[in-house]
Design a protein around this motif. Structure first.
Motif, PDB file in Angstrom:
ATOM      1  N   SER A 272       0.816  -1.212   0.000  1.00 35.72           N
ATOM      2  CA  SER A 272       0.000   0.000   0.000  1.00 35.72           C
ATOM      3  C   SER A 272       0.850   1.264   0.000  1.00 35.72           C
ATOM      4  CB  SER A 272      -0.917   0.004   1.220  1.00 35.72           C
ATOM      5  OG  SER A 272      -0.151   0.033   2.420  1.00 35.72           O
TER       6      SER A 272
ATOM      7  N   VAL B 266      -1.723   2.374  -2.711  1.00 27.98           N
ATOM      8  CA  VAL B 266      -2.866   2.960  -2.015  1.00 27.98           C
ATOM      9  C   VAL B 266      -2.562   4.296  -1.338  1.00 27.98           C
ATOM     10  CG1 VAL B 266      -4.464   2.622  -0.072  1.00 27.98           C
ATOM     11  CG2 VAL B 266      -3.977   0.730  -1.626  1.00 27.98           C
ATOM     12  N   ARG B 267      -1.478   4.376  -0.555  1.00 25.44           N
ATOM     13  CA  ARG B 267      -1.311   5.479   0.382  1.00 25.44           C
ATOM     14  C   ARG B 267      -0.404   6.605  -0.114  1.00 25.44           C
ATOM     15  NH1 ARG B 267       1.043   4.523   5.056  1.00 25.44           N
ATOM     16  NH2 ARG B 267      -0.263   6.010   6.192  1.00 25.44           N
TER      17      ARG B 267
ATOM     18  N   ALA C 206      -4.673   5.418  -4.202  1.00 27.34           N
ATOM     19  CA  ALA C 206      -5.910   4.625  -4.145  1.00 27.34           C
ATOM     20  C   ALA C 206      -6.924   5.167  -5.148  1.00 27.34           C
ATOM     21  CB  ALA C 206      -6.489   4.649  -2.739  1.00 27.34           C
TER      22      ALA C 206
ATOM     23  N   ILE D 236      -7.722  -1.415  -8.427  1.00 28.27           N
ATOM     24  CA  ILE D 236      -8.336  -1.625  -7.109  1.00 28.27           C
ATOM     25  C   ILE D 236      -9.842  -1.590  -7.309  1.00 28.27           C
ATOM     26  CG2 ILE D 236      -8.673  -0.660  -4.796  1.00 28.27           C
ATOM     27  CD1 ILE D 236      -5.983   0.621  -4.955  1.00 28.27           C
TER      28      ILE D 236
ATOM     29  N   ILE E   3     -10.734   1.111   2.146  1.00 28.15           N
ATOM     30  CA  ILE E   3      -9.428   1.760   2.133  1.00 28.15           C
ATOM     31  C   ILE E   3      -9.601   3.208   2.575  1.00 28.15           C
ATOM     32  CG2 ILE E   3      -7.606   2.626   0.596  1.00 28.15           C
ATOM     33  CD1 ILE E   3      -7.944   0.085  -1.062  1.00 28.15           C
TER      34      ILE E   3
ATOM     35  N   THR F 183      -9.224   7.001   2.612  1.00 30.40           N
ATOM     36  CA  THR F 183      -8.979   7.983   1.554  1.00 30.40           C
ATOM     37  C   THR F 183      -8.565   9.322   2.170  1.00 30.40           C
ATOM     38  OG1 THR F 183     -11.304   8.649   1.524  1.00 30.40           O
ATOM     39  CG2 THR F 183     -10.642   6.883   0.013  1.00 30.40           C
TER      40      THR F 183
ATOM     41  N   LEU G 269     -14.442   4.946  -1.313  1.00 30.80           N
ATOM     42  CA  LEU G 269     -13.683   4.704  -2.539  1.00 30.80           C
ATOM     43  C   LEU G 269     -14.673   4.351  -3.660  1.00 30.80           C
ATOM     44  CD1 LEU G 269     -10.608   4.674  -3.282  1.00 30.80           C
ATOM     45  CD2 LEU G 269     -10.797   2.193  -3.270  1.00 30.80           C
TER      46      LEU G 269
ATOM     47  N   CYS H 112     -13.432   9.320  -6.044  1.00 29.14           N
ATOM     48  CA  CYS H 112     -12.075   9.370  -6.600  1.00 29.14           C
ATOM     49  C   CYS H 112     -11.918  10.552  -7.553  1.00 29.14           C
ATOM     50  CB  CYS H 112     -11.754   8.061  -7.325  1.00 29.14           C
ATOM     51  SG  CYS H 112     -11.620   6.629  -6.242  1.00 29.14           S
TER      52      CYS H 112
END
Length: 335
Positions: free
Chosen positions: A138, A173-174, A202, A211, A217, A219, A225, A230
């Motif tokens: 991630s 992700v991060r 992400a 993903i 997850i 955000t 998500l 997004c």
């Protein structure tokens, strides 16, 4: 003998037992350090009867600790409090398992050693046990050369690995979007990005299909998500919103970020590969498998699949690695 491998990260706890069970739990250590022992206790209980614990970590880098040695000792102490009746074996960056007590004089031996275990374990899937193990998680990407089953690097610490290009602070992700690109092309002009926590990879990877939407997850704004979420977050990276920017323009930002991240990872891999093993063979693990598959295939690299390992075990690969390495050691010692 059932061994449970545990990888204590800064944002996630990963568990894998030698009898095939796996658990991955989000746990922001920097916010909940005093709850670590309780979280470990409840998670270990889920696995039922266990004979030994194999422990590794990266969480000692969390900013709730002033020093990494403090973090290592806190993690090992929490582990002891969680499972006082089980033997605990902590993996060291030298490939040796230590008791928590024996680490008190040199706790840095166990600091961020999970990559070493992962590379040793991954060598079983490489031809002649030689090639590169790549694990994209991630937050980070590990790029570790292996020769004849041995970890082929002089790196011992994360600083060493950063200097050697074997640790890339970019993940699925991060990673903050401005950490990957500082500008994008908008309406034929160069547009700088706002250096703010507005969007992460992400958002990029969900929009591009790497993903699944709806994943649990965290955000940047705490929102879900979803496609709308997004797009909204990515629009903010250039101080815009869904009225000021079209969806196509926002998707172009995602595509540009993805292209630059791929370029960063491939540049690092090529540098490590040609400096050490000079081989096209790679074995990959982590949560970014579809992302990695596409990138490495397009680069002409030969990918060796982790056969007989489930998707959850691939995500918790380092936990599985320390469990398997300890199991092999204990069984060999017993015989």
């Amino acid at each position: 003998m059932h061994v449970l491998g545990i990888d204590v990260g800064g944002a996630n706890l990963k568990f894998a037992s030698t009898d095939g069970h796996t658990m991955n739990r989000e746990f922001p250590l920097w916010q909940r350090r005093e709850q670590l022992a309780a979280e470990l206790r409840s998670s270990v209980a889920w696995f039922g009867e266990i004979d030994a614990i194999a422990l590794t970590m990266t969480g000692e880098l969390a900013d709730c600790y002033a020093l990494k040695r403090e973090g290592v000792l806190h993690v090992t102490t929490a582990m002891q409090a969680a499972v006082s009746d089980l033997p605990i074996h902590v993996y060291g960056v030298d490939g040796v398992f230590y008791s928590p007590e024996s680490l008190e004089g040199n706790p840095l031996l166990a600091a961020s050693a999970n990559w070493h275990a992962g590379a040793r374990f991954a060598s079983a899937w490489l031809p002649n046990a030689t090639g590169v193990w790549i694990d994209m998680g991630s937050t980070t990407t590990d790029i570790i050369p292996v020769v004849n089953g041995e970890v082929a690097t002089r790196s011992q610490t994360d600083i060493d690995r950063l200097l050697a290009g074997e640790l890339i602070y970019t993940g699925l992700v991060r990673t903050l979007v401005p950490c990957i690109v500082d500008h994008v092309t908008l309406r034929g002009q160069k547009c700088p990005l706002a250096a703010e926590l507005f969007a992460t990879t992400a958002d990029v990877n969900a929009l591009l299909g790497f993903i699944e939407f709806g994943s649990q997850i965290a955000t940047a704004d705490g929102g879900p998500l979803t496609r709308d979420g997004c797009l909204t977050r990515l629009a903010r990276t250039i101080c815009g919103d869904r009225e000021l920017l079209s969806d196509d323009e926002i998707m172009a930002i995602a595509t540009a970020v993805n292209a630059r991240q791929r370029e960063q990872v491939m540049t690092a891999i090529e540098a490590v590969r040609h400096r050490t093993v000079n081989a096209d063979h790679v074995v990959i693990s982590g949560g970014g498998l579809p992302w990695q598959d596409q990138v490495f295939q397009e680069a002409g690299m030969t990918i060796h699949r982790l056969s007989r390992i489930s998707p959850a075990q691939r995500v918790a690969f380092c936990a599985l690695a320390v469990a398997s390495l300890l199991h092999k050691y204990l069984v060999g010692e017993a015989s």
